[in-house]
Scaffold this active site. Sequence first.
Site, PDB file in Angstrom:
ATOM      1  N   ASP A 191      46.163  36.740  38.942  1.00  0.00           N
ATOM      2  CA  ASP A 191      46.202  36.295  37.549  1.00  0.00           C
ATOM      3  C   ASP A 191      45.028  35.363  37.268  1.00  0.00           C
ATOM      4  OD1 ASP A 191      47.163  36.160  34.972  1.00  0.00           O
ATOM      5  OD2 ASP A 191      48.647  34.617  35.390  1.00  0.00           O
ATOM      6  N   LYS A 194      39.577  38.433  35.510  1.00  0.00           N
ATOM      7  CA  LYS A 194      39.908  39.860  35.630  1.00  0.00           C
ATOM      8  C   LYS A 194      38.848  40.645  36.401  1.00  0.00           C
ATOM      9  CE  LYS A 194      43.121  38.177  33.376  1.00  0.00           C
ATOM     10  NZ  LYS A 194      44.212  37.583  34.194  1.00  0.00           N
ATOM     11  N   ASP A 219      48.577  40.789  36.879  1.00  0.00           N
ATOM     12  CA  ASP A 219      48.894  40.534  35.468  1.00  0.00           C
ATOM     13  C   ASP A 219      47.712  40.925  34.579  1.00  0.00           C
ATOM     14  OD1 ASP A 219      50.260  39.665  33.223  1.00  0.00           O
ATOM     15  OD2 ASP A 219      49.670  37.571  33.472  1.00  0.00           O
ATOM     16  N   ASN A 220      48.005  41.119  33.299  1.00  0.00           N
ATOM     17  CA  ASN A 220      46.978  41.377  32.271  1.00  0.00           C
ATOM     18  C   ASN A 220      46.150  42.623  32.553  1.00  0.00           C
ATOM     19  OD1 ASN A 220      46.614  37.883  32.408  1.00  0.00           O
ATOM     20  ND2 ASN A 220      47.528  38.926  30.665  1.00  0.00           N
ATOM     21  N   GLU A 249      51.480  37.687  26.845  1.00  0.00           N
ATOM     22  CA  GLU A 249      52.334  36.512  26.741  1.00  0.00           C
ATOM     23  C   GLU A 249      52.475  36.000  25.300  1.00  0.00           C
ATOM     24  OE1 GLU A 249      48.638  35.564  29.308  1.00  0.00           O
ATOM     25  OE2 GLU A 249      50.169  37.100  29.167  1.00  0.00           O
TER      26      GLU A 249
END
Length: 264
Positions: A191, A194, A219-220, A249
């Site tokens: 997380d 990226k 995540d993401n 989120e």
Amino acid sequence: MWHALIYSCAGGAAVLYALYRWVIPAAVQYHAGLALLWHDYFVERLLDTLTQSTRPQRLLGAVKKNATRGDPRSVVKAIDQFCRQKEWAMNVGDEKGCILDSVVSELNPATVLELGTYCGYSTVRIASMLPPHAKLITLEFNPDYAAVARQVIAWAGLEDKVQLVEGASGDLIPKMSEQFEVETFDLVFLDHWKDRYLPDTKLMEECGLLKKGSVLLADNVICPGTPEYLEYVRASPRYESQYFRSHLEYTKVEDGLEKSVFLG
């Protein structure tokens, strides 16, 4: 005349407040680029200027005001309330947090690596579910974020379960075995930046930090997105991957978590 001017100013201020507080946040809920631009660029800079503080510091203030010391779940709840009612922040969030919880519960890991601590929200979620004597190492590049995260983790009463290390993931991952006495990780939660997901995954493979059954949870992967990482874990015979659809989120923008089991 003065009354008209006062009423006009008051009306204008009310309209601006309504736009800031409700109209624009509602309008950007479904658009990834606009949501990130509004929350992470305009609102954060505005509030930093007005309050002479930072978003992490304001988040920490909400924890100290609303969470019970030593109660991890109340810390998580306080942060979620702050982010939904006061100010958006880039935690994994309550919706995706439930997916994170289910993976931690399923694995019951003894060793966990978190890449990207930010303010400690996901760190608290993970650490609160770990069995006795489990080890969670979380890496954070930004020293200001790390300073807040340490206080959030301590407020949750989890400092004995968490080792927060400041520095770049690319520098720290090769030192895990020698410096932190960890041979392999049962769970890795990605997380952080990226563009580091893929090189850090390959680096963990090269360093032998993944064993058969180790789980990478990223995540993401849709927003902001990690296309090269997704292509790698989905195409590689070394992984069995599964996508968990969710939302960015505290918004309605599509996002999700990618769970990838290392097959050896």
